[in-house]
Design a protein around this motif. Structure first.
Motif, PDB file in Angstrom:
ATOM      1  N   LEU A 117       0.036   4.111   5.919  1.00 48.50           N
ATOM      2  CA  LEU A 117       1.126   4.041   4.943  1.00 48.50           C
ATOM      3  C   LEU A 117       1.784   2.664   4.879  1.00 48.50           C
ATOM      4  CD1 LEU A 117       2.991   7.448   5.321  1.00 48.50           C
ATOM      5  CD2 LEU A 117       1.226   6.797   3.694  1.00 48.50           C
ATOM      6  N   ASN A 119       2.306  -1.529   4.688  1.00 43.08           N
ATOM      7  CA  ASN A 119       1.812  -2.553   3.786  1.00 43.08           C
ATOM      8  C   ASN A 119       0.585  -3.218   4.399  1.00 43.08           C
ATOM      9  OD1 ASN A 119       3.834  -2.238   1.831  1.00 43.08           O
ATOM     10  ND2 ASN A 119       5.259  -3.479   3.038  1.00 43.08           N
ATOM     11  N   CYS A 120      -0.476  -3.287   3.628  1.00 41.12           N
ATOM     12  CA  CYS A 120      -1.715  -3.876   4.117  1.00 41.12           C
ATOM     13  C   CYS A 120      -1.583  -5.402   4.117  1.00 41.12           C
ATOM     14  CB  CYS A 120      -2.890  -3.447   3.233  1.00 41.12           C
ATOM     15  SG  CYS A 120      -4.458  -4.192   3.705  1.00 41.12           S
ATOM     16  N   HIS A 127      -6.620   0.366  -0.389  1.00 41.65           N
ATOM     17  CA  HIS A 127      -5.501   0.940   0.357  1.00 41.65           C
ATOM     18  C   HIS A 127      -4.731   1.978  -0.471  1.00 41.65           C
ATOM     19  CE1 HIS A 127      -3.278   0.525   4.155  1.00 41.65           C
ATOM     20  NE2 HIS A 127      -2.299   1.037   3.470  1.00 41.65           N
ATOM     21  N   LYS A 128      -4.571   1.726  -1.763  1.00 41.16           N
ATOM     22  CA  LYS A 128      -3.883   2.681  -2.633  1.00 41.16           C
ATOM     23  C   LYS A 128      -4.667   3.982  -2.707  1.00 41.16           C
ATOM     24  CE  LYS A 128      -2.022   3.272  -7.301  1.00 41.16           C
ATOM     25  NZ  LYS A 128      -1.844   2.628  -8.636  1.00 41.16           N
ATOM     26  N   LEU A 129      -5.992   3.870  -2.821  1.00 40.01           N
ATOM     27  CA  LEU A 129      -6.842   5.061  -2.840  1.00 40.01           C
ATOM     28  C   LEU A 129      -6.739   5.819  -1.534  1.00 40.01           C
ATOM     29  CD1 LEU A 129     -10.113   3.775  -4.559  1.00 40.01           C
ATOM     30  CD2 LEU A 129      -8.568   5.545  -5.425  1.00 40.01           C
ATOM     31  N   ILE A 131      -4.161   6.070   0.464  1.00 37.50           N
ATOM     32  CA  ILE A 131      -2.902   6.825   0.483  1.00 37.50           C
ATOM     33  C   ILE A 131      -2.997   8.043  -0.425  1.00 37.50           C
ATOM     34  CG2 ILE A 131      -0.446   6.722  -0.084  1.00 37.50           C
ATOM     35  CD1 ILE A 131      -0.538   3.749   0.701  1.00 37.50           C
ATOM     36  N   GLN A 132      -3.597   7.877  -1.612  1.00 44.63           N
ATOM     37  CA  GLN A 132      -3.761   9.008  -2.539  1.00 44.63           C
ATOM     38  C   GLN A 132      -4.632  10.093  -1.912  1.00 44.63           C
ATOM     39  OE1 GLN A 132      -5.392   7.099  -6.016  1.00 44.63           O
ATOM     40  NE2 GLN A 132      -3.385   6.552  -6.841  1.00 44.63           N
TER      41      GLN A 132
END
Length: 229
Positions: A117, A119-120, A127-129, A131-132
């Motif tokens: 979760l 910040n990368c 990274h967004k994928l 989390i989804q």
């Protein structure tokens, strides 16, 4: 370090829709721990410090919990590409709520939640994928836990057996199937004694509702089975 596991990890729901090259970059960035366990070895113990989200990349594990009487209840049996610890990972609790045991020799990858979760630092595209995908997994697990509660709330052994067999029937889409649990594991999963489970299954066979051999079942009369739930 992670290259040899990429073809396995691409099938894990947490990494769904993430390309292999991007997945490799993410693993290098996230630095998950790889742990090896022997059959029957404890991977986690309830009330011990939470160590991170686990992904089974080789072998099988069972997730267990003790009920109020101190008896072990199997919550789930997980095969390769399965995830555990995802529900507790984003709560305020820092203790394992369940015990996870290796049912075969196995290899587990552990991720710390803050790396998923957080910040990368390298701005990974996937990274967004990630989390989804994690949100979908947690939602699905909540639904599975709800089904488990339904099993435990059923008062009769027959209703538990019937509900479980109907769920397997729905999953495979045919009346002949092999359940993923051995007889003693099924008894623990349904929170009943093994002798009582065996007696009830034999009665259901004698009544022409089902047929079985070891872990293989055939539903003879679906409507009659439904009437027992």
């Amino acid at each position: 370090m992670y290259t040899k596991w990429l073809n396995k990890l691409k099938n894990v729901k947490l990494f769904e829709n993430i390309e292999l090259d991007e997945l490799n970059r993410m693993l290098i960035c996230l630095k998950p721990k790889i742990a090896y366990y022997k059959k029957k070895e404890y991977i986690t113990i309830a009330e011990n410090e939470f160590t991170g989200i686990g992904i089974v990349i080789q072998g099988e594990v069972v997730v267990t919990k003790e009920n109020a009487a101190g008896d072990r209840v199997i919550m789930a049996k997980l095969k390769e590409n399965s995830i555990f610890g995802e529900v507790i990972a984003f709560s305020n609790d820092d203790k394992w709520p369940v015990t996870v045991i290796a049912s075969t020799d196995c290899i587990v990858l552990f991720f710390t939640p803050n790396k998923i979760l957080g910040n990368c630092p390298k701005m990974c595209i996937g990274h967004k994928l990630l989390i989804q995908n994690m949100l979908k997994i947690v939602s699905q697990k909540a639904l599975e836990l709800n089904r488990k509660i339904e099993y435990l709330s059923m008062k009769s052994i027959r209703s538990k057996i019937s509900a479980y067999l109907l769920e397997q029937y729905s999953i495979v889409g045919r009346n002949k199937f092999t359940v993923p649990l051995k007889r003693h594991e099924l008894a623990e999963f349904l929170n009943v004694s093994r002798p009582s489970l065996s007696r009830e299954i034999i009665k259901m066979k004698e009544e022409g509702i089902i047929d079985f051999y070891k872990s293989s079942f055939e539903i003879i009369d679906v409507d009659l089975l439904k009437s027992n739930v």
